[in-house]
Design a protein around this motif. Structure first.
Motif, PDB file in Angstrom:
ATOM      1  N   GLY A   1       7.325  10.834   5.762  1.00 42.07           N
ATOM      2  CA  GLY A   1       6.570   9.837   5.006  1.00 42.07           C
ATOM      3  C   GLY A   1       6.479   8.488   5.678  1.00 42.07           C
ATOM      4  N   GLU A   2       7.629   7.908   5.989  1.00 37.46           N
ATOM      5  CA  GLU A   2       7.654   6.566   6.563  1.00 37.46           C
ATOM      6  C   GLU A   2       7.438   6.547   8.066  1.00 37.46           C
ATOM      7  N   GLY A   3       7.518   7.709   8.690  1.00 37.98           N
ATOM      8  CA  GLY A   3       7.300   7.786  10.131  1.00 37.98           C
ATOM      9  C   GLY A   3       5.953   8.379  10.490  1.00 37.98           C
ATOM     10  N   ILE A   4       5.854   9.708  10.412  1.00 35.58           N
ATOM     11  CA  ILE A   4       4.659  10.410  10.866  1.00 35.58           C
ATOM     12  C   ILE A   4       3.421  10.035  10.048  1.00 35.58           C
ATOM     13  N   ALA A   5       3.535  10.122   8.712  1.00 35.12           N
ATOM     14  CA  ALA A   5       2.371   9.846   7.861  1.00 35.12           C
ATOM     15  C   ALA A   5       1.946   8.387   7.923  1.00 35.12           C
ATOM     16  N   SER A   6       2.925   7.475   7.870  1.00 33.60           N
ATOM     17  CA  SER A   6       2.598   6.044   7.908  1.00 33.60           C
ATOM     18  C   SER A   6       1.965   5.654   9.235  1.00 33.60           C
ATOM     19  N   GLY A   7       2.369   6.337  10.308  1.00 30.06           N
ATOM     20  CA  GLY A   7       1.772   6.047  11.601  1.00 30.06           C
ATOM     21  C   GLY A   7       0.394   6.660  11.768  1.00 30.06           C
ATOM     22  N   THR A   8       0.209   7.842  11.209  1.00 33.83           N
ATOM     23  CA  THR A   8      -1.063   8.553  11.363  1.00 33.83           C
ATOM     24  C   THR A   8      -2.175   7.936  10.528  1.00 33.83           C
ATOM     25  N   PHE A   9      -1.840   7.567   9.290  1.00 37.61           N
ATOM     26  CA  PHE A   9      -2.836   7.000   8.377  1.00 37.61           C
ATOM     27  C   PHE A   9      -2.699   5.480   8.339  1.00 37.61           C
ATOM     28  N   LYS A  10      -3.772   4.794   8.714  1.00 36.98           N
ATOM     29  CA  LYS A  10      -3.761   3.343   8.818  1.00 36.98           C
ATOM     30  C   LYS A  10      -3.856   2.688   7.437  1.00 36.98           C
ATOM     31  N   ALA A  11      -3.186   1.572   7.291  1.00 38.81           N
ATOM     32  CA  ALA A  11      -3.233   0.814   6.039  1.00 38.81           C
ATOM     33  C   ALA A  11      -4.412  -0.158   6.072  1.00 38.81           C
ATOM     34  N   ASP A  12      -5.615   0.382   6.293  1.00 41.16           N
ATOM     35  CA  ASP A  12      -6.806  -0.453   6.442  1.00 41.16           C
ATOM     36  C   ASP A  12      -7.417  -0.839   5.098  1.00 41.16           C
ATOM     37  N   HIS A  13      -8.143  -1.947   5.122  1.00 41.67           N
ATOM     38  CA  HIS A  13      -8.882  -2.418   3.953  1.00 41.67           C
ATOM     39  C   HIS A  13     -10.346  -2.636   4.347  1.00 41.67           C
ATOM     40  N   ILE A  14     -11.256  -2.342   3.426  1.00 37.97           N
ATOM     41  CA  ILE A  14     -12.672  -2.644   3.606  1.00 37.97           C
ATOM     42  C   ILE A  14     -13.131  -3.469   2.409  1.00 37.97           C
ATOM     43  N   ASN A  15     -13.537  -4.691   2.696  1.00 42.51           N
ATOM     44  CA  ASN A  15     -13.946  -5.614   1.622  1.00 42.51           C
ATOM     45  C   ASN A  15     -12.849  -5.790   0.569  1.00 42.51           C
ATOM     46  N   GLY A  16     -11.626  -5.853   1.054  1.00 40.69           N
ATOM     47  CA  GLY A  16     -10.498  -6.086   0.162  1.00 40.69           C
ATOM     48  C   GLY A  16      -9.978  -4.850  -0.543  1.00 40.69           C
ATOM     49  N   ALA A  17     -10.641  -3.699  -0.373  1.00 41.36           N
ATOM     50  CA  ALA A  17     -10.223  -2.466  -1.038  1.00 41.36           C
ATOM     51  C   ALA A  17      -9.569  -1.519  -0.029  1.00 41.36           C
ATOM     52  N   LEU A  18      -8.623  -0.721  -0.512  1.00 44.60           N
ATOM     53  CA  LEU A  18      -7.948   0.235   0.349  1.00 44.60           C
ATOM     54  C   LEU A  18      -8.896   1.346   0.767  1.00 44.60           C
ATOM     55  N   THR A  19      -8.803   1.752   2.027  1.00 49.80           N
ATOM     56  CA  THR A  19      -9.554   2.915   2.489  1.00 49.80           C
ATOM     57  C   THR A  19      -8.828   4.182   2.025  1.00 49.80           C
ATOM     58  N   ALA A  20      -9.489   5.335   2.181  1.00 51.75           N
ATOM     59  CA  ALA A  20      -8.859   6.610   1.811  1.00 51.75           C
ATOM     60  C   ALA A  20      -7.589   6.839   2.626  1.00 51.75           C
ATOM     61  N   GLY A  21      -7.662   6.476   3.909  1.00 53.89           N
ATOM     62  CA  GLY A  21      -6.485   6.615   4.762  1.00 53.89           C
ATOM     63  C   GLY A  21      -5.342   5.727   4.313  1.00 53.89           C
ATOM     64  N   ALA A  22      -5.660   4.525   3.856  1.00 52.70           N
ATOM     65  CA  ALA A  22      -4.633   3.604   3.387  1.00 52.70           C
ATOM     66  C   ALA A  22      -3.971   4.116   2.117  1.00 52.70           C
ATOM     67  N   ILE A  23      -4.753   4.765   1.252  1.00 57.36           N
ATOM     68  CA  ILE A  23      -4.186   5.342   0.028  1.00 57.36           C
ATOM     69  C   ILE A  23      -3.199   6.454   0.376  1.00 57.36           C
ATOM     70  N   VAL A  24      -3.583   7.313   1.342  1.00 51.51           N
ATOM     71  CA  VAL A  24      -2.672   8.370   1.795  1.00 51.51           C
ATOM     72  C   VAL A  24      -1.430   7.747   2.427  1.00 51.51           C
ATOM     73  N   HIS A  25      -1.637   6.689   3.202  1.00 49.40           N
ATOM     74  CA  HIS A  25      -0.539   5.952   3.823  1.00 49.40           C
ATOM     75  C   HIS A  25       0.457   5.485   2.767  1.00 49.40           C
ATOM     76  N   ASP A  26      -0.052   4.876   1.700  1.00 46.38           N
ATOM     77  CA  ASP A  26       0.810   4.347   0.651  1.00 46.38           C
ATOM     78  C   ASP A  26       1.524   5.458  -0.113  1.00 46.38           C
ATOM     79  N   ILE A  27       0.811   6.547  -0.399  1.00 44.80           N
ATOM     80  CA  ILE A  27       1.408   7.640  -1.174  1.00 44.80           C
ATOM     81  C   ILE A  27       2.518   8.329  -0.389  1.00 44.80           C
ATOM     82  N   LEU A  28       2.210   8.747   0.841  1.00 42.46           N
ATOM     83  CA  LEU A  28       3.211   9.461   1.642  1.00 42.46           C
ATOM     84  C   LEU A  28       4.340   8.545   2.080  1.00 42.46           C
ATOM     85  N   GLY A  29       3.994   7.287   2.401  1.00 41.46           N
ATOM     86  CA  GLY A  29       5.037   6.325   2.723  1.00 41.46           C
ATOM     87  C   GLY A  29       5.932   6.084   1.527  1.00 41.46           C
ATOM     88  N   GLY A  30       5.332   6.035   0.332  1.00 42.68           N
ATOM     89  CA  GLY A  30       6.111   5.848  -0.889  1.00 42.68           C
ATOM     90  C   GLY A  30       7.056   7.003  -1.141  1.00 42.68           C
TER      91      GLY A  30
END
Length: 233
Positions: A102-131
């Motif tokens: 979660g905090e290693g592989i997934a957090s590194g693979t999925f970027k915590a990006d934002h578009i217009n202040g909103a989380l991207t799909a990858g960022a949501i996966v990042h937050d879920i798996l990192g969590g």
């Protein structure tokens, strides 16, 4: 005999690279942050280091994935070293592995990006798996207290309680970044709370790794010819 030596070497390696990985990760968080203009270690999260727009995004991704595999290897080594201590060792091993995924592989693979202040799909996966990885780390001391209870290892039991309490408080403070009070120091210094959590659990992982090394050495000494079995340090 050769297979036993190789197995012992791999178990030692799993413990040593865990300690090294924890130390290197803390250092790299600081080093990577210094490569980003305006980055503040106390107010910016570590996830922002790996955003697509970050100049160190590629390096952060590579290291995060590598660190994830280090924890997976460490979790497998922990299971092998302490498997005689009961079924809880499998649970603890899986929690360590989940943290690495979660905090290693997934957090590194999925970027915590934002578009217009909103989380991207990858960022949501990042937050879920990192969590999930964070939750696994927070549960770990509770399981370890069953493996090494107050009677069998009172020092480590108390240490586990302290680690769990610090981790819980720091994560609660970090979670308050979603609250509405923008000018509160609690929200502003979310990077600080995240780093306290990180260092808190890295100390814990390192302590467990040291326990593994001591246990491997004790077991090896007892198997030596003419050993009287009295060495229990």
């Amino acid at each position: 005999m050769r297979n036993l030596f190789l197995k012992k070497a791999l178990l030692f390696l799993s413990a040593f690279i865990c300690i090294a990985g924890c130390i290197v990760d803390v250092v790299l968080v600081y080093v990577f942050g210094n490569q980003i203009p305006g980055y503040n270690q106390l107010t910016h999260t570590m996830s922002s280091l790996g955003e697509s727009a970050s100049p160190v995004s590629g390096a952060v991704t590579m290291w995060s994935i590598m660190l994830g595999f280090i924890f997976i290897f460490f979790g497998m080594g922990f299971r092998e070293v302490f498997k005689a201590y009961g079924k809880e060792t499998l649970t603890a091993s899986l929690l360590i592995i989940f943290y690495g995924i979660g905090e290693g592989i997934a957090s590194g693979t999925f970027k915590a990006d934002h578009i217009n202040g909103a989380l991207t799909a990858g960022a949501i996966v990042h937050d879920i798996l990192g969590g999930i990885g964070v939750i696994a780390a927070m549960i770990l001391p509770l399981v370890m207290m069953k493996i090494f209870n107050r009677k069998s290892n009172p020092l480590f039991f108390r240490f586990s309680v302290i680690i769990w309490a610090i981790g819980l408080i720091s994560m609660l403070l970090f979670s308050l970044r979603f609250a509405t009070f923008d000018d509160s120091p609690i929200k502003i210094y979310n990077g600080l709370w995240q780093r306290i959590f990180l260092i808190d659990y890295y100390i814990y992982f390192a302590w467990i790794a040291i326990m593994m090394i001591k246990h491997i050495n004790r077991k090896a000494n007892r198997s030596l010819p003419f050993n009287n079995g009295t060495n229990r340090n």
